[in-house]
Design a protein around this motif. Structure first.
Motif, PDB file in Angstrom:
ATOM      1  N   GLU A  81     -34.619  21.967 -13.548  1.00 41.83           N
ATOM      2  CA  GLU A  81     -35.831  21.440 -14.468  1.00 41.83           C
ATOM      3  C   GLU A  81     -37.012  22.329 -13.947  1.00 41.83           C
ATOM      4  O   GLU A  81     -37.001  22.939 -13.048  1.00 41.83           O
ATOM      5  N   ALA A  82     -37.780  22.344 -14.979  1.00 45.56           N
ATOM      6  CA  ALA A  82     -39.236  23.067 -14.848  1.00 45.56           C
ATOM      7  C   ALA A  82     -39.851  22.836 -13.844  1.00 45.56           C
ATOM      8  O   ALA A  82     -40.534  23.891 -13.034  1.00 45.56           O
ATOM      9  N   ILE A  83     -39.789  21.488 -13.328  1.00 46.90           N
ATOM     10  CA  ILE A  83     -40.535  21.254 -12.061  1.00 46.90           C
ATOM     11  C   ILE A  83     -40.022  21.889 -10.656  1.00 46.90           C
ATOM     12  O   ILE A  83     -40.683  21.754  -9.557  1.00 46.90           O
ATOM     13  N   ALA A  84     -38.741  22.237 -11.020  1.00 46.61           N
ATOM     14  CA  ALA A  84     -38.131  22.768  -9.695  1.00 46.61           C
ATOM     15  C   ALA A  84     -38.572  24.223  -9.461  1.00 46.61           C
ATOM     16  O   ALA A  84     -37.785  25.017  -8.464  1.00 46.61           O
ATOM     17  N   ARG A  85     -39.727  24.910 -10.027  1.00 45.66           N
ATOM     18  CA  ARG A  85     -39.780  26.180  -9.584  1.00 45.66           C
ATOM     19  C   ARG A  85     -40.462  26.365  -8.086  1.00 45.66           C
ATOM     20  O   ARG A  85     -40.770  25.628  -7.658  1.00 45.66           O
ATOM     21  N   GLY A  86     -40.499  27.458  -7.657  1.00 50.15           N
ATOM     22  CA  GLY A  86     -40.694  27.662  -6.389  1.00 50.15           C
ATOM     23  C   GLY A  86     -39.852  28.671  -5.742  1.00 50.15           C
ATOM     24  O   GLY A  86     -39.295  29.562  -6.027  1.00 50.15           O
ATOM     25  N   ASN A  87     -40.146  28.561  -4.296  1.00 48.21           N
ATOM     26  CA  ASN A  87     -39.277  29.727  -3.528  1.00 48.21           C
ATOM     27  C   ASN A  87     -37.911  29.096  -3.150  1.00 48.21           C
ATOM     28  O   ASN A  87     -37.688  27.999  -2.659  1.00 48.21           O
ATOM     29  N   TYR A  88     -36.792  30.005  -3.383  1.00 47.01           N
ATOM     30  CA  TYR A  88     -35.209  29.578  -2.965  1.00 47.01           C
ATOM     31  C   TYR A  88     -35.115  30.607  -1.965  1.00 47.01           C
ATOM     32  O   TYR A  88     -35.432  31.827  -1.988  1.00 47.01           O
ATOM     33  N   SER A  89     -34.264  30.335  -0.815  1.00 47.79           N
ATOM     34  CA  SER A  89     -34.078  31.243   0.439  1.00 47.79           C
ATOM     35  C   SER A  89     -32.804  30.977   0.871  1.00 47.79           C
ATOM     36  O   SER A  89     -32.361  29.732   0.763  1.00 47.79           O
TER      37      SER A  89
END
Length: 411
Positions: A81-89
């Motif tokens: 979903e659009a709200i799940a944007r952010g840093n993935y590591s």
């Protein structure tokens, strides 16, 4: 180590309700092994997505059924979903063949967008109000802008443009969230169409990935002429300012010319006086032993303490060393004599410890004499002295002396 592909701190784009792919991949050398892998999300919350321990892949409940492992360290996630944007590591703990434990980590920033990935709901094309100068063509061009996208960097897709004559053109560049098209000169009037590739632009819900704009040929040419006129006016104003500055500086230079000439002549006269003083400087010395010297340490300076003359004070009677006061050419001479059978004199003339000349007397005869001399070009502050070269030495006071003088001031 990480293989080529998804770079650290890269920007990744994904469409809402689509699949996010993060293909991290490791290259393992012989004997290396992976002990543990963990995948993390950091954005609206801090969460552990999944983990793999000894080959067992486990998802956290919030991600159950929609996360799978790809490559040897990457994951894919469905239904983002659009709200799940952010840093993935990802964090990998591995062990080398030698038993050393290493932790590797990589991160990316993920943008997840809905619709056209623009700030508006629908794609649009606009014409920049002012024509833009192109350094490569040296001309002003009318510029069309397609969309205002939320991508901070170039999106992972390209738009295509259709000209009024039906030709397909690629964008000139991507800037400030828009794809730009610089129209060639002369401008072709008519309808221009900007099209997005549906799969890359996250098109759904019957939204359109196409927008058009009609360009009036006369208005476009007028915009180019206005830009040229504005540029010429700016150049003209700059030239006027530069002419005024030059005139002011010229007046100042003319008013100060007499003073500068007077100062120059005074400085030149002072320089000539100083050069004459320098050329007329006398540098010379003559020193001798006051008593016989024997069994001096090898490598020590032969000190002649009795100074007969020392014009310029360049010779130091305490150290036995001459220090060049100027960069110039100098002449040095030294004499010595032994005293009896079994004793001999061995010395060298050195510059800063480097041997320039060497002499010794024979140890099987009485009263053997010897001398060294050299004409040397020295840099100011270089030192010259006599150096004791061998043990069992003897220097007779009556016949041992050291002299030197400046020959030429030429650099």
């Amino acid at each position: 180590m990480w293989s080529s592909g998804l770079q650290d701190n890269a920007v990744v784009y994904a469409c809402a309700r689509g699949t996010l792919s993060l293909p991290w991949n490791l290259t393992l050398s012989g004997g290396d092994s992976v002990m543990d892998i963990q995948w993390f999300y950091s954005g609206r919350s801090e969460e552990l997505i999944a983990t793999e321990v000894h080959g067992q892949f486990l998802m956290l409940p919030a991600f159950s059924g929609r996360v799978r492992k790809i490559s040897n360290a990457g994951i894919e996630m469905d239904g983002v979903e659009a709200i799940a944007r952010g840093n993935y590591s990802v964090e990998v703990v591995g062990q080398s063949a030698a038993g050393a434990v290493t932790t590797l980590r990589r991160s990316v920033f993920v943008f997840i967008s809905d619709g056209l990935q623009t700030t508006d709901e629908h794609l649009h094309v606009t014409q920049q109000p002012v024509a833009e100068y192109d350094n490569s063509t040296h001309q002003y061009h009318v510029v069309l802008r397609c969309g205002t996208f939320t991508h901070p960097t170039h999106p992972p897709f390209e738009v295509t443009w259709e000209t009024p004559s039906g030709k397909t053109e690629q964008s000139s560049s991507y800037k400030d969230g828009s794809f730009l098209l610089k129209l060639p000169i002369p401008v072709e009037g008519g309808t221009y169409t900007c099209r997005l590739p549906p799969s890359a632009a996250c098109l759904h819900d019957n939204r359109t990935g196409e927008a058009t704009l009609t360009v009036d040929k006369m208005e476009a040419r007028l915009a180019v002429l206005e830009a040229r006129q504005a540029s010429l006016e700016n150049v003209n104003n700059e030239l006027k300012t530069q002419v005024h500055d030059v005139e002011s500086k010229n007046n100042a230079l003319e008013s100060n010319n007499n003073d500068l000439t007077t100062k120059y002549n005074a400085l030149k006269t002072e320089k000539d006086v100083l050069e004459n003083l320098l050329l007329n400087q006398t540098v010379s010395f003559h020193a001798r032993l006051v008593s016989h010297q024997a069994d001096l340490p090898v490598g020590s300076a032969l000190i002649l303490p009795t100074v007969v003359s020392n014009h310029g004070n360049a010779y130091n009677s305490s150290t036995g060393k001459f220090t060049a006061p100027y960069t110039a050419t100098y002449c040095f001479l030294a004499t010595t004599e032994d005293f009896r059978n079994g004793l001999y004199s061995v010395m060298s003339l050195v510059v800063d410890g480097t041997e320039m000349d060497y002499v010794r007397t024979h140890d099987t005869n009485y009263y053997q004499s010897a001398s060294v001399h050299a004409v040397l070009h020295l840099t100011a502050e270089q030192k010259v002295w006599l150096n004791v070269q061998q043990p069992n030495n003897y220097f007779w006071a009556r016949a041992t002396a050291f002299s030197g003088f400046l020959v030429d001031h030429s650099q």
